[in-house]
Design a protein around this motif. Structure first.
Motif, mmCIF file in Angstrom:
data_model
loop_
_atom_site.group_PDB
_atom_site.id
_atom_site.type_symbol
_atom_site.label_atom_id
_atom_site.label_comp_id
_atom_site.label_asym_id
_atom_site.label_seq_id
_atom_site.Cartn_x
_atom_site.Cartn_y
_atom_site.Cartn_z
ATOM 1 N N ALA A 177 -3.577 -1.890 4.993
ATOM 2 C CA ALA A 177 -3.621 -2.589 3.715
ATOM 3 C C ALA A 177 -5.019 -3.077 3.350
ATOM 4 N N ALA A 178 -6.044 -2.653 4.113
ATOM 5 C CA ALA A 178 -7.435 -3.045 3.839
ATOM 6 C C ALA A 178 -7.620 -4.560 3.859
ATOM 7 N N GLN A 298 -1.924 -8.146 0.138
ATOM 8 C CA GLN A 298 -1.649 -7.408 1.380
ATOM 9 C C GLN A 298 -0.832 -6.139 1.142
ATOM 10 N N VAL A 299 -1.158 -5.430 0.085
ATOM 11 C CA VAL A 299 -0.435 -4.206 -0.271
ATOM 12 C C VAL A 299 -1.256 -2.986 0.133
ATOM 13 N N PRO A 300 -0.739 -2.109 0.995
ATOM 14 C CA PRO A 300 -1.466 -0.890 1.374
ATOM 15 C C PRO A 300 -1.701 0.013 0.157
ATOM 16 N N VAL A 323 4.715 -8.478 -9.635
ATOM 17 C CA VAL A 323 5.268 -7.853 -8.426
ATOM 18 C C VAL A 323 4.307 -8.052 -7.255
ATOM 19 N N LEU A 324 3.002 -7.869 -7.495
ATOM 20 C CA LEU A 324 2.013 -8.057 -6.429
ATOM 21 C C LEU A 324 2.000 -9.503 -5.931
ATOM 22 N N GLN A 325 2.250 -10.446 -6.813
ATOM 23 C CA GLN A 325 2.315 -11.854 -6.401
ATOM 24 C C GLN A 325 3.591 -12.159 -5.617
ATOM 25 N N GLU A 326 4.642 -11.398 -5.902
ATOM 26 C CA GLU A 326 5.930 -11.597 -5.225
ATOM 27 C C GLU A 326 5.938 -10.987 -3.826
ATOM 28 N N VAL A 327 5.144 -9.924 -3.618
ATOM 29 C CA VAL A 327 5.152 -9.223 -2.320
ATOM 30 C C VAL A 327 4.888 -10.159 -1.136
ATOM 31 N N PRO A 328 3.805 -10.986 -1.142
ATOM 32 C CA PRO A 328 3.593 -11.854 0.028
ATOM 33 C C PRO A 328 4.696 -12.882 0.238
ATOM 34 N N PRO A 338 4.164 -6.954 8.931
ATOM 35 C CA PRO A 338 3.041 -6.126 8.496
ATOM 36 C C PRO A 338 3.571 -5.108 7.475
ATOM 37 N N LEU A 339 2.776 -4.798 6.455
ATOM 38 C CA LEU A 339 3.257 -3.884 5.417
ATOM 39 C C LEU A 339 2.759 -2.470 5.657
ATOM 40 N N VAL A 340 3.616 -1.667 6.230
ATOM 41 C CA VAL A 340 3.350 -0.252 6.486
ATOM 42 C C VAL A 340 4.711 0.414 6.554
ATOM 43 N N THR A 341 4.765 1.723 6.300
ATOM 44 C CA THR A 341 6.069 2.395 6.284
ATOM 45 C C THR A 341 6.875 2.069 7.534
ATOM 46 N N PRO A 342 8.153 1.698 7.413
ATOM 47 C CA PRO A 342 8.937 1.601 6.191
ATOM 48 C C PRO A 342 8.955 0.193 5.578
ATOM 49 N N THR A 343 8.303 -0.786 6.248
ATOM 50 C CA THR A 343 8.411 -2.164 5.745
ATOM 51 C C THR A 343 7.742 -2.344 4.381
ATOM 52 N N SER A 344 6.668 -1.581 4.126
ATOM 53 C CA SER A 344 5.991 -1.682 2.834
ATOM 54 C C SER A 344 6.936 -1.258 1.717
ATOM 55 N N GLN A 345 7.658 -0.178 1.957
ATOM 56 C CA GLN A 345 8.632 0.312 0.973
ATOM 57 C C GLN A 345 9.743 -0.723 0.766
#
Length: 465
Positions: A177-178, A298-300, A323-328, A338-345
């Motif tokens: 997620a850089a 924290q979005v990849p 939506v980006l504000q809701e993600v964290p 951690p946000l990575v497949t599949p948790t990011s999805q």
């Protein structure tokens, strides 16, 4: 300090991050002989979302792609990304299916398997590591990097020690997620190098604009290998440009030894592809911009492009910031995933629902319920019992390794797809992608007998990250 080894990602993660994994095998073929001459540490070319994309969008057999890559890259180590007990799909699979998948991946040409678990639950890695070692592959375990109070250097060092103890040949710090900053990269790599004896690799994306600086500080702290992408498909949500890092290290103790003139020829080829992608609309210039908001949300990179696509399809592109504000917030509710497949999805889709319905958790996806229940493993931070009860109701929480609850399923899957099977590997395509694989098998059969058909109903959908 030995020279730095480079893993080239242009034919896997770079196009997954920028164009939702739509590069075809035909587009890769002409440049492979040049790439094979470079002397990369490895070429990441398979796994991740490439398998899904081949079947769902490109009407390609991912196994045939791997065989073609192996044939055309005879002097290079081929690397894949593998999601632990999820393999390349989006649920946990029984151990017998996982073991067979690893066996077939190596048999068809994979040398290095980078295995990770989205929750950093080492129990979800053990079967994959044993299987990879049995087949003689280099087994690299990736640490899913994220930030938050829980995620100190000590947390990552402790995880690295456990990774080493289960038999990994090397470790990758995977900053999907850089979120990594340069001085944190330097201190964390230094601590990891002190704690373990096996080599360390750094994978980071350019989304927040810090990747090159992170790589340089990591190199100064002793990292052994780095991931980069050829410049036409670098930057933005992709990676640091390969040529830039090679040039930066030339003449130093870290010199990669790679030939910039040869890399320039490869760049010329991918530049033409990039122009084609931009003209077709496949490459959205927004994906090439630096966005330091990644450090907040924290979005990849791949998740960002897919969230944008989901909102466009719903006619709600203007809701992206919400939506980006809701993600964290969703991520914290779900145990600091951690946000990575599949948790990011899973987190991303739930965040979209929370915003579009106007009420948080009014509509809850089956996958989000699964994470909260424990179906994906142990979350880094325990989930609040009241929140868990709200999401899963009276369902029994799962505390064991999730795959321990799964019966062997390979024989059953073989029977289910028997009418379509033309190669042993087909059962593995079917195991992960069910009806998507069946549609591909139908098309393959139709093509054989001269019947024309297309994936008209799936062409415009987006892949999970």
């Amino acid at each position: 300090m030995a020279k730095i080894g480079i893993t080239e990602t242009v034919i896997r993660d770079a196009h997954q991050s920028l164009i939702a994994t739509r590069m075809t095998t035909e587009e890769m073929l002409p440049v492979l002989p040049l790439m094979d001459k470079v002397g990369f540490h490895s070429i990441e070319c398979w796994g991740g979302a490439t398998f899904d994309s081949c079947l769902r969008f490109l009407n390609e057999d991912p196994w045939e792609r791997l065989r073609i890559l192996r044939k055309n890259l005879p002097n290079s180590k081929l690397q894949m990304l593998f999601r632990g007990q999820n393999m390349l799909g989006y649920r946990h699979y029984a151990d017998d299916v996982l073991e067979y998948f690893v066996q077939k991946s190596v048999a068809n040409g994979i040398d290095i398997i980078r295995i990770f678990d989205a929750l950093n639950d080492v129990r979800n890695l053990e079967t994959a590591v044993k299987a990879a070692k049995k087949e003689g592959a280099h087994t690299q375990i990736a640490i899913s990097y994220t930030t938050g109070d829980k995620f100190t250097n000590e947390y990552f060092v402790d995880y690295a020690k456990r990774i080493e103890s289960v038999g990994a040949d090397s470790i990758c710090l995977k900053d999907m997620a850089a979120l990594l900053t340069p001085y944190r990269a330097g201190s964390l790599i230094a601590d990891l190098k002190k704690a373990v004896k096996i080599p360390i690799q750094l994978h980071t994306h350019y989304t927040s604009g810090l990747a090159s600086m992170c790589l340089l500080k990591a190199i100064e702290s002793g990292v052994d290998y780095i991931d980069t992408a050829m410049s036409p498909l670098a930057n933005g949500t992709s990676h640091t440009p390969t040529e830039s890092m090679v040039a930066a290290l030339q003449g130093t103790e870290y010199d990669t030894g790679l030939d910039l003139k040869l890399l320039t020829k490869i760049r010329d080829y991918f530049m033409k592809l990039r122009d084609k992608y931009i003209k077709s609309g496949l490459l959205d210039p927004k994906m090439l911009a630096v966005d330091a908001n990644a450090l907040i949300y924290q979005v990849p990179g791949g998740m960002l492009s897919n969230l944008l696509s989901q909102l466009k399809q719903a006619g709600k592109e203007d809701k992206l910031t919400e939506v980006l504000q809701e993600v964290p917030r969703v991520r914290k509710d779900a145990g600091d995933l951690p946000l990575v497949t599949p948790t990011s999805q899973i987190v991303g889709t739930q965040a979209v629902f929370n915003v579009l319905t106007g009420e948080r958790y009014k509509m809850v996806t089956k996958e989000f319920k699964g994470v909260v229940r424990g179906e994906y493993g142990q979350t880094p931070t325990p989930i609040d019992p009241e929140f868990r009860k709200k999401i899963i109701g009276d369902a029994e929480p799962i505390d064991c390794r999730p795959a321990d609850l799964l019966e062997p399923e390979l024989d059953k899957l073989r029977k289910e797809c028997a009418e379509w099977t033309e190669q042993e590997e087909d059962v593995l395509s079917y195991a992960q992608f069910g009806q998507v694989a069946v549609k591909f098998f139908e098309q393959r059969r139709n093509k054989k007998y001269g019947i024309d058909s297309k994936h008209s109903d799936t062409e415009n959908k987006v892949l999970p990250v």
